[in-house]
Design a protein around this motif. Structure first.
Motif, short mmCIF file in Angstrom:
data_model
loop_
_atom_site.label_atom_id
_atom_site.label_comp_id
_atom_site.label_asym_id
_atom_site.label_seq_id
_atom_site.Cartn_x
_atom_site.Cartn_y
_atom_site.Cartn_z
N THR A 116 73.87 46.57 92.34
CA THR A 116 73.05 45.72 91.56
C THR A 116 72.74 44.44 92.52
O THR A 116 73.45 43.92 93.21
N THR A 303 64.22 40.19 80.76
CA THR A 303 65.48 40.70 80.99
C THR A 303 65.84 40.21 82.28
O THR A 303 66.90 40.35 82.91
N ASP A 305 65.08 41.63 85.20
CA ASP A 305 65.17 42.70 86.12
C ASP A 305 63.54 43.01 86.49
O ASP A 305 62.75 42.67 85.66
N ASP A 311 67.38 47.91 88.82
CA ASP A 311 68.87 47.70 89.64
C ASP A 311 68.63 46.45 90.43
O ASP A 311 69.47 45.89 90.99
N LEU A 348 75.27 40.55 83.35
CA LEU A 348 75.80 41.40 84.14
C LEU A 348 77.24 42.09 83.59
O LEU A 348 77.28 43.25 83.95
N ARG A 350 77.82 42.86 80.67
CA ARG A 350 77.42 43.59 79.69
C ARG A 350 76.86 44.86 80.26
O ARG A 350 76.88 46.27 79.76
N ARG A 351 76.21 44.66 81.52
CA ARG A 351 75.37 45.88 82.15
C ARG A 351 76.52 46.57 82.54
O ARG A 351 76.32 47.93 82.71
N LEU A 357 70.90 44.83 77.94
CA LEU A 357 70.31 43.60 78.33
C LEU A 357 69.98 42.64 77.23
O LEU A 357 68.74 43.29 76.75
#
Length: 437
Positions: A116, A303, A305, A311, A348, A350-351, A357
């Motif tokens: 990540t 979110t 990203d 990623d 993160l 949670r990811r 997310l």
């Protein structure tokens, strides 16, 4: 350790170092992930304070935080270097070589693998290609630039005090281009520190007669991004300090002895600061196919990203983040970076657990502008009240100082912040009120 999920954070500004600290404490300490912070510098400084370092109100050495020490205390790794490329297919960050003060290679070019990636490389001043700006104007993007400006300011005063000939038209005059928060705060801080500097034996300089600060803004008013009432209050105070405020003046050229505007006006200045506009670093513009906007910011979803790679995340000034109901998006401020880092610190883990997310929502707590010891003005809690509450004076100053304390709290915890604050209050009484070198 090698098989642990590797989180790489590039950029150790307010958002990046806070995120590395929180993730190191929550994931690194428990062995749930490896966390690495990458930055070109050895130390971290809170960028909103750079104008105070430039003016000499604060000493850089007293507020610098070693990344290596922070990494050891909070269970993440630090690697020094500047990101200059990305290979998304191989999932590696490309880092340019680092050189020492004598130009010798210190750390060779290398690649850092990631699972990540969070890009938090901030922004720098946008001179819009104005002729002479790069050669003759100083920006306040990095501590080195703040130190350079302060050194030139002190030297200019010493030189003027020692010379026998009359002052040249531009001598002891400072032009500040851009009347956003940085420009306005620098003007007020310089009014105070130049007078304190002169008081230390530079008795041939009359600051009221010989020194002139000029604040130049292309927009119709200063602080164009804040409510008009706040802008007017700040302008009245600056004019009361004999700061020349020019609005509706677009700078078209910068020279060694001053600046010129689109109206043909020549403003003499021995020192020029460029504080107008920002853009993200140029290397982001072609970063392996990631979407960017016109000022090189990485476009991200709610979110956080990036739109083309789940990623890779982006936070802070280098991210173009949507703000529902506001077409301009989330503003590039320290409070936004702080909120984004706090959100990712929760998301993160949670990811890593395979959970979805949650979107981030920006909460606008208003604006505060410090005018040094003279006043602080601002608007607070606009998003919470459905309107705007204007504050000024001591209460506003306390709120302004608390923003920095919140940042320190995120990095060190309550006990260290309290003891460091008390120590600085004691030592401040035994030191000059302005940096003299």
């Amino acid at each position: 350790m090698a098989d642990l999920h590797h989180i790489v954070i590039v950029g150790g500004g307010a958002g990046g170092v806070e995120l590395a600290t929180r993730l190191g404490d929550s994931l690194g300490r428990r062995g749930r992930a490896r966390v690495t912070l990458v930055d070109r510098a050895r130390t971290h400084l809170w960028k909103p304070l750079l104008h105070e370092f430039a003016a000499g109100s604060m000493d850089l050495d007293h507020h610098a935080l070693s990344y290596l020490a922070q990494a050891r205390w909070h269970h993440f790794r630090f690697q020094r270097g500047s990101m200059d490329g990305l290979d998304r297919k191989r999932k590696v960050v490309k880092v340019a070589p680092t050189f020492d003060e004598e130009g010798r290679e210190l750390i060779p070019r290398r690649e850092i693998p990631y699972d990540t990636l969070i890009v938090a490389v901030g922004s720098h001043t946008n001179d819009f290609g104005t002729p002479g700006a790069r050669e003759h104007a100083i920006s306040l993007d990095m501590p080195e630039q703040a130190e350079l400006f302060h050194s030139r300011l002190v030297n200019a005063c010493i030189r003027a005090n020692a010379q026998v000939a009359p002052l040249r038209p531009e001598q002891l005059k400072v032009a500040i281009i851009g009347a956003g928060a940085t420009g306005v705060e620098l003007a007020a801080e310089l009014h105070k520190t130049t007078r304190e500097l002169v008081a230390y034996g530079l008795d041939k300089i009359n600051p009221e007669k010989d020194m002139q600060l000029t604040l130049i803004e292309a927009a119709p008013r200063i602080l164009p991004a804040v409510p008009e009432r706040l802008s007017k209050a700040a302008e009245e105070l600056l004019r009361g300090l004999n700061v020349q405020v020019l609005t509706g003046e677009r700078v078209t050229g910068v020279e060694s002895d001053g600046v010129t505007t689109a109206a043909g006006r020549k403003i003499p200045a021995e020192l020029t600061v460029w504080a107008a506009g920002i853009k993200a670093p140029d290397f982001l513009k072609d970063l392996d196919g990631l979407e960017t906007n016109r000022i090189n910011q990485l476009v991200v979803k709610e979110t956080l990203d990036t739109t083309r790679d789940p990623d890779i995340f982006a936070i802070g000034d280098c991210a173009s983040c949507p703000w529902p109901g506001n077409p301009r998006g989330v503003p590039p401020t320290a409070q936004a970076a702080h909120q984004q880092s706090s959100h990712l610190a929760r998301m993160l883990p949670r990811r890593l657990a395979g959970k979805a997310l949650k979107p981030w929502r920006y909460r606008d707590f208003g604006s505060l502008v410090s005018l040094g010891e003279y006043s602080t003005v601002g608007s607070l809690m606009g998003a919470l009240l459905g309107g705007t509450m204007f504050v000024e004076g001591l209460f506003a100053r306390i709120m302004y100082v608390s923003l920095y304390r919140m940042h320190l709290y995120a990095l060190h915890g309550l006990a260290k912040v309290v003891f460091d604050t008390l120590a600085k209050m004691i030592t401040r009484r035994t030191e000059p009120r302005v940096k003299l070198h």
